[in-house]
Scaffold this motif. Structure first.
Motif, PDB file in Angstrom:
ATOM      1  N   HIS A 118      -0.586  15.053  -5.571  1.00 25.76           N
ATOM      2  CA  HIS A 118      -1.478  13.912  -5.373  1.00 25.76           C
ATOM      3  C   HIS A 118      -1.769  13.159  -6.668  1.00 25.76           C
ATOM      4  O   HIS A 118      -1.679  11.930  -6.715  1.00 25.76           O
ATOM      5  N   VAL A 119      -2.136  13.882  -7.712  1.00 24.18           N
ATOM      6  CA  VAL A 119      -2.503  13.199  -8.961  1.00 24.18           C
ATOM      7  C   VAL A 119      -1.304  12.493  -9.599  1.00 24.18           C
ATOM      8  O   VAL A 119      -1.392  11.298  -9.921  1.00 24.18           O
ATOM      9  N   PRO A 120      -0.157  13.171  -9.801  1.00 29.51           N
ATOM     10  CA  PRO A 120       0.950  12.450 -10.433  1.00 29.51           C
ATOM     11  C   PRO A 120       1.473  11.284  -9.606  1.00 29.51           C
ATOM     12  O   PRO A 120       1.801  10.218 -10.162  1.00 29.51           O
ATOM     13  N   LEU A 121       1.537  11.428  -8.289  1.00 34.51           N
ATOM     14  CA  LEU A 121       2.055  10.336  -7.463  1.00 34.51           C
ATOM     15  C   LEU A 121       1.054   9.189  -7.368  1.00 34.51           C
ATOM     16  O   LEU A 121       1.444   8.006  -7.390  1.00 34.51           O
ATOM     17  N   ALA A 122      -0.240   9.501  -7.268  1.00 36.44           N
ATOM     18  CA  ALA A 122      -1.240   8.430  -7.242  1.00 36.44           C
ATOM     19  C   ALA A 122      -1.241   7.673  -8.565  1.00 36.44           C
ATOM     20  O   ALA A 122      -1.354   6.436  -8.584  1.00 36.44           O
ATOM     21  N   THR A 123      -1.099   8.403  -9.660  1.00 35.48           N
ATOM     22  CA  THR A 123      -1.032   7.754 -10.970  1.00 35.48           C
ATOM     23  C   THR A 123       0.167   6.819 -11.043  1.00 35.48           C
ATOM     24  O   THR A 123       0.047   5.664 -11.476  1.00 35.48           O
ATOM     25  N   ALA A 124       1.329   7.305 -10.598  1.00 36.08           N
ATOM     26  CA  ALA A 124       2.542   6.488 -10.648  1.00 36.08           C
ATOM     27  C   ALA A 124       2.410   5.246  -9.771  1.00 36.08           C
ATOM     28  O   ALA A 124       2.844   4.153 -10.150  1.00 36.08           O
ATOM     29  N   ALA A 125       1.807   5.397  -8.599  1.00 38.02           N
ATOM     30  CA  ALA A 125       1.655   4.260  -7.695  1.00 38.02           C
ATOM     31  C   ALA A 125       0.709   3.212  -8.279  1.00 38.02           C
ATOM     32  O   ALA A 125       0.989   2.001  -8.235  1.00 38.02           O
ATOM     33  N   LEU A 184       0.854  -1.188   0.000  1.00 43.93           N
ATOM     34  CA  LEU A 184       0.000   0.000   0.000  1.00 43.93           C
ATOM     35  C   LEU A 184       0.887   1.234   0.000  1.00 43.93           C
ATOM     36  O   LEU A 184       1.901   1.279   0.695  1.00 43.93           O
ATOM     37  N   ILE A 185       0.492   2.244  -0.783  1.00 44.43           N
ATOM     38  CA  ILE A 185       1.136   3.554  -0.766  1.00 44.43           C
ATOM     39  C   ILE A 185       0.160   4.559  -0.165  1.00 44.43           C
ATOM     40  O   ILE A 185      -1.030   4.586  -0.528  1.00 44.43           O
ATOM     41  N   VAL A 186       0.648   5.393   0.738  1.00 49.66           N
ATOM     42  CA  VAL A 186      -0.146   6.472   1.330  1.00 49.66           C
ATOM     43  C   VAL A 186       0.507   7.799   0.967  1.00 49.66           C
ATOM     44  O   VAL A 186       1.708   7.991   1.199  1.00 49.66           O
ATOM     45  N   LEU A 187      -0.283   8.707   0.397  1.00 46.13           N
ATOM     46  CA  LEU A 187       0.222  10.010  -0.019  1.00 46.13           C
ATOM     47  C   LEU A 187      -0.198  11.079   0.983  1.00 46.13           C
ATOM     48  O   LEU A 187      -1.376  11.419   1.089  1.00 46.13           O
ATOM     49  N   ALA A 188       0.788  11.584   1.727  1.00 43.64           N
ATOM     50  CA  ALA A 188       0.580  12.701   2.641  1.00 43.64           C
ATOM     51  C   ALA A 188       1.457  13.864   2.199  1.00 43.64           C
ATOM     52  O   ALA A 188       1.962  14.629   3.013  1.00 43.64           O
ATOM     53  N   SER A 189       1.621  13.978   0.921  1.00 41.47           N
ATOM     54  CA  SER A 189       2.486  14.972   0.288  1.00 41.47           C
ATOM     55  C   SER A 189       1.661  16.212  -0.075  1.00 41.47           C
ATOM     56  O   SER A 189       0.424  16.201   0.023  1.00 41.47           O
ATOM     57  N   PRO A 190       2.306  17.307  -0.520  1.00 40.40           N
ATOM     58  CA  PRO A 190       1.553  18.506  -0.908  1.00 40.40           C
ATOM     59  C   PRO A 190       0.481  18.211  -1.952  1.00 40.40           C
ATOM     60  O   PRO A 190       0.623  17.312  -2.786  1.00 40.40           O
ATOM     61  N   ASP A 230      -4.318  11.612   0.888  1.00 39.96           N
ATOM     62  CA  ASP A 230      -4.888  12.624   1.763  1.00 39.96           C
ATOM     63  C   ASP A 230      -5.754  13.561   0.921  1.00 39.96           C
ATOM     64  O   ASP A 230      -5.494  13.769  -0.258  1.00 39.96           O
ATOM     65  N   LYS A 231      -6.797  14.119   1.562  1.00 40.24           N
ATOM     66  CA  LYS A 231      -7.654  15.043   0.820  1.00 40.24           C
ATOM     67  C   LYS A 231      -6.914  16.345   0.549  1.00 40.24           C
ATOM     68  O   LYS A 231      -5.995  16.699   1.290  1.00 40.24           O
ATOM     69  N   PRO A 232      -7.261  17.073  -0.541  1.00 40.56           N
ATOM     70  CA  PRO A 232      -8.160  16.660  -1.611  1.00 40.56           C
ATOM     71  C   PRO A 232      -7.448  15.718  -2.575  1.00 40.56           C
ATOM     72  O   PRO A 232      -6.237  15.815  -2.768  1.00 40.56           O
ATOM     73  N   LEU A 233      -8.199  14.808  -3.148  1.00 37.76           N
ATOM     74  CA  LEU A 233      -7.612  13.844  -4.072  1.00 37.76           C
ATOM     75  C   LEU A 233      -6.986  14.534  -5.269  1.00 37.76           C
ATOM     76  O   LEU A 233      -5.938  14.110  -5.762  1.00 37.76           O
ATOM     77  N   ALA A 234      -7.620  15.597  -5.761  1.00 39.50           N
ATOM     78  CA  ALA A 234      -7.181  16.259  -6.989  1.00 39.50           C
ATOM     79  C   ALA A 234      -7.683  17.692  -6.980  1.00 39.50           C
ATOM     80  O   ALA A 234      -8.374  18.119  -6.048  1.00 39.50           O
ATOM     81  N   ALA A 235      -7.341  18.417  -8.038  1.00 39.12           N
ATOM     82  CA  ALA A 235      -7.828  19.788  -8.182  1.00 39.12           C
ATOM     83  C   ALA A 235      -9.235  19.825  -8.758  1.00 39.12           C
ATOM     84  O   ALA A 235     -10.008  20.746  -8.478  1.00 39.12           O
ATOM     85  N   THR A 236      -9.575  18.829  -9.574  1.00 34.69           N
ATOM     86  CA  THR A 236     -10.857  18.826 -10.266  1.00 34.69           C
ATOM     87  C   THR A 236     -11.512  17.451 -10.179  1.00 34.69           C
ATOM     88  O   THR A 236     -10.838  16.428  -9.989  1.00 34.69           O
ATOM     89  N   ALA A 237     -12.815  17.441 -10.365  1.00 39.29           N
ATOM     90  CA  ALA A 237     -13.549  16.174 -10.397  1.00 39.29           C
ATOM     91  C   ALA A 237     -13.098  15.320 -11.572  1.00 39.29           C
ATOM     92  O   ALA A 237     -13.023  14.088 -11.458  1.00 39.29           O
TER      93      ALA A 237
END
Length: 374
Positions: free
Chosen positions: A94-101, A84-90, A111-118
């Motif tokens: 969030h989007v590029p790191l979640a995509t890479a993971a 499991l990867i947990v993102l508590a980064s700026p 961590d919230k918010p998941l992204a800038a846009t829906a």
């Protein structure tokens, strides 16, 4: 090139603890995610990424068996050894790191918010579904003691039909603290709308369902501030409930955390859930010898009709204990047994549609409609 400090962690058996890589060890990583992961049966904090040597030392002191690395890529390079990867980064990462993971084959908690846009959130959700991987958003405020109590009162019908829901995260911080959370750069996703507003909108949607229209007022009030620090949202739900939400760093006199008005009774609650303060003080669930998430009786909200709690009206209502540990317990269960995570990316996208509408409303000074989703 990444530097790495390795500490023996052992090799997880197929049915051993799920090994977690945590990216980011600032406030979110050190105060919320790492302690809650460490307190969850079936999870083991394996690797922490932070470029700050002092935070690396802090992570090793607080979690002696953890491995520290100085780049997110160094965590992703260990994908074969993690579960499991947990993102508590700026926010902007969030989007590029979640995509890479996800592309590396790892389930992800963000961590919230998941992204800038829906739209970005929906794209991540589609990628996770395509890969058959868990993707969840850390909306810990669903497990606040006061929110759990409000939810119980509504579900039990004590308040009758809910007509108006008021919710506040108000603070008195007349001087900006700086940092990316208060940056005016749109890429940073700073400001209170996307920070505390993410929590309040998520709570309102959890209680009352989809929103059909949004009106918002958003201001930058403090000298030297760059991002919104005083924002109000008025939501109309498809159910007919109206939610009024305040997030502010400029509130000299704090209002109630919740005021919920129904056809039979109302409920008013002041103060904040005690879990964040406990975590900041170094207390940990299940290890300090006290009941976790329990507040003093003097902090109880009041339930009544036709009177003011400020003059003793209504009856005190026992507050359910706060339960942040429930989030990661549910994550571990979903990874082991399958099924939906406790907060889904689709739910995060719905909240982001509201936040986007609020930003547009505040900019253009008008009510913004949200089209119903199939």
């Amino acid at each position: 090139m990444s530097s790495e400090t390795s500490h023996p962690t052992g090799t997880a058996a197929p049915h051993g603890p799920l090994r977690v890589g945590l990216i980011g060890y600032g406030l979110a990583g050190s105060v919320f995610h790492a302690p809650l992961i460490a307190a969850t049966d079936g999870l083991r904090l394996d690797t922490v990424s932070t470029s700050d040597p002092e935070r690396q030392a802090q992570a090793r002191a607080e979690h002696p068996q953890v491995r520290t690395v100085d780049t997110p890529q160094a965590v992703l390079d260990r994908a074969a050894d993690l579960d499991l990867i947990v993102l508590a980064s700026p926010n902007k990462t969030h989007v590029p790191l979640a995509t890479a993971a996800l592309e590396a084959g790892l389930p992800v908690v963000v961590d919230k918010p998941l992204a800038a846009t829906a739209a970005e959130a929906e794209k991540l959700a589609a990628l996770a579904e395509e890969r058959g991987l868990l993707l969840s958003v850390f909306q810990n405020r669903r497990w606040d003691n006061d929110f759990r109590t409000v939810r119980r009162l509504i579900e039990d019908g004590v308040l009758g039909d809910i007509q108006r829901f008021e919710s506040r995260f108000e603070r008195w911080r007349p001087q900006p603290k700086g940092g990316w959370r208060e940056s005016g750069d749109p890429a940073e996703l700073g400001g209170l709308l996307y920070d505390l507003g993410s929590h309040l909108v998520d709570q309102a949607l959890t209680l009352f369902g989809p929103v059909v229209s949004v009106y918002a007022e958003s201001d930058i009030r403090r000298p030297g501030a760059e991002a919104d620090d005083d924002t109000f949202l008025a939501l109309t739900h498809a159910s007919g409930v109206r939610s009024h939400l305040w997030v502010s760093a400029t509130t000299a006199m704090l209002g109630p955390r919740f005021r919920v008005l129904g056809s039979r009774a109302g409920y008013v609650k002041h103060g904040l859930d005690p879990q964040e303060a406990a975590l900041r003080e170094g207390l940990r669930p299940g290890t300090d010898g006290t009941e976790w998430g329990v507040e003093p009786e003097s902090c109880r909200g009041r339930l009544g009709a036709g009177s003011s709690p400020q003059t003793g009206g209504g009856e005190p209502v026992p507050t359910l204990p706060g339960d942040y540990p429930a989030y990661y317990a549910a994550i571990a269960r979903a990874l082991r047994e399958g099924g939906h995570p406790p907060v889904t990316a689709t739910e995060a996208a719905a909240a982001l549609r509201v936040l986007e509408a609020a930003k547009l409303s505040a900019t253009e000074g008008r009510t913004v409609r949200i089209e119903a989703r199939p």
